[in-house]
Motif scaffolding. Sequence first.
Motif, PDB file in Angstrom:
ATOM      1  N   ALA A  23       0.768  -0.993   0.036  1.00  0.00           N
ATOM      2  CA  ALA A  23       0.254   0.119   0.108  1.00  0.00           C
ATOM      3  C   ALA A  23       0.822   1.223  -0.137  1.00  0.00           C
ATOM      4  CB  ALA A  23      -1.022  -0.067   1.250  1.00  0.00           C
ATOM      5  N   GLU A  27       0.721   4.016  -3.186  1.00  0.00           N
ATOM      6  CA  GLU A  27       0.247   5.368  -2.772  1.00  0.00           C
ATOM      7  C   GLU A  27       1.590   6.215  -3.366  1.00  0.00           C
ATOM      8  OE1 GLU A  27      -2.325   7.703   0.584  1.00  0.00           O
ATOM      9  OE2 GLU A  27      -0.658   6.435   1.167  1.00  0.00           O
ATOM     10  N   GLU A  50     -13.886   8.775  -2.114  1.00  0.00           N
ATOM     11  CA  GLU A  50     -12.319   8.614  -1.465  1.00  0.00           C
ATOM     12  C   GLU A  50     -11.756   7.570  -1.997  1.00  0.00           C
ATOM     13  OE1 GLU A  50     -11.268   9.978   2.136  1.00  0.00           O
ATOM     14  OE2 GLU A  50     -12.672  11.822   1.974  1.00  0.00           O
ATOM     15  N   ASP A  52      -8.956   4.801  -0.912  1.00  0.00           N
ATOM     16  CA  ASP A  52      -8.201   4.175  -0.008  1.00  0.00           C
ATOM     17  C   ASP A  52      -7.561   2.866  -0.278  1.00  0.00           C
ATOM     18  OD1 ASP A  52      -7.538   2.127   2.199  1.00  0.00           O
ATOM     19  OD2 ASP A  52      -9.089   3.291   3.592  1.00  0.00           O
ATOM     20  N   VAL A  53      -6.121   3.371  -0.445  1.00  0.00           N
ATOM     21  CA  VAL A  53      -5.167   2.350  -1.002  1.00  0.00           C
ATOM     22  C   VAL A  53      -5.242   0.879  -0.482  1.00  0.00           C
ATOM     23  CG1 VAL A  53      -2.773   1.673  -1.871  1.00  0.00           C
ATOM     24  CG2 VAL A  53      -3.672   4.040  -1.861  1.00  0.00           C
ATOM     25  N   LYS A  54      -5.321   0.649   0.898  1.00  0.00           N
ATOM     26  CA  LYS A  54      -5.515  -0.543   1.353  1.00  0.00           C
ATOM     27  C   LYS A  54      -6.695  -1.230   1.147  1.00  0.00           C
ATOM     28  CE  LYS A  54      -2.123  -0.205   5.219  1.00  0.00           C
ATOM     29  NZ  LYS A  54      -1.961  -0.037   6.727  1.00  0.00           N
ATOM     30  N   TYR A  55      -7.901  -0.453   1.221  1.00  0.00           N
ATOM     31  CA  TYR A  55      -9.105  -0.951   0.871  1.00  0.00           C
ATOM     32  C   TYR A  55      -9.173  -1.326  -0.555  1.00  0.00           C
ATOM     33  CZ  TYR A  55     -13.984  -1.309  -0.419  1.00  0.00           C
ATOM     34  OH  TYR A  55     -15.136  -1.742  -0.919  1.00  0.00           O
ATOM     35  N   SER A  56      -8.593  -0.637  -1.693  1.00  0.00           N
ATOM     36  CA  SER A  56      -8.318  -1.029  -3.082  1.00  0.00           C
ATOM     37  C   SER A  56      -7.528  -2.415  -3.077  1.00  0.00           C
ATOM     38  CB  SER A  56      -7.798   0.095  -3.731  1.00  0.00           C
ATOM     39  OG  SER A  56      -7.618  -0.522  -5.202  1.00  0.00           O
TER      40      SER A  56
END
Length: 215
Positions: A23, A27, A50, A52-56
Motif C-alpha cells: 500500500a 500510494e 475517497e 483508500d489504497v489498502k481497501y483497494s
Amino acid sequence: MAAPLPTLSEGAVTIRPIRVRDARALERELLDNRSWLSRWEATSPYGPTEFDVKYSIRNLLAHARAGQGIPFAIEVDGEFAGQLNVSGITFGSLASATLGYWVSERFAGRGATPTAVALATDHCFFTLGLHRMEICIRPENSASLRVVEKLGFRYEGLRRRYIHIDGDWRDHFCFALVVEEVRQGVLRRWLDDRVPALNAEIPEADWRAAGVKRS
C-alpha cells in the motif's frame, strides 16, 4: 474456483500478486505520477469518492479469492513499478478475461508494460485455460496503444462511452487475442519478432468517430 496467484518473470520485469503491504509503495507511485496517470484512471459517475489504497488492494484480493481476477504488482529490477489486473475472469463457454495496467512514468519505454501484459496473457491462456483476452484503451492513450501494437493484439472495434474515466464516459478502442492465434505464446512471439503486422491497426473511420487525430 479461485485463480492461482503466480509470480512470473522475464528479464528485469516481474509480475507478482499484489499484497496489502504494498500500500505505501502504491500510494507513493500514484501520488508521484498524478499528471501521468489521472487522465486514464477510472472514476465514479455518481461523483467524487475517497480512495483508500489498502481497501483497494483488499478488494482486488477478495475478487481473486472468488476466482474473478488476478491482481498483479509490476516490478522492474525488484522495484515497484505499477499494476496489472486481470479482471472479469469467466470460465465455461466464454472463457475470457480483461486486462488493465499502468506503470510509473520513470519506467515508461523500458519494455516493462508489454512484458507484463505478455506474461499475464500467457498465464491466462496456458495455465488457467482461458480462450480470449481483451484490452480496452482510450483513443488518446498513445502509450497503451503502442503496447497492443507491439504484442499483436487484434483490433475489434470502437466502444462508445464505454467506461467512466477522468470524470466522464469515454470511448475506448477494443483489442483481443484468442489462444489459437498465439500457440507459441504472446511473449515468445514478441521476443522472436513474429508479431503479425497491422494486427492492431485502427480504421480511419473509427479514429474519426472517436474524434481523435491519429497520433
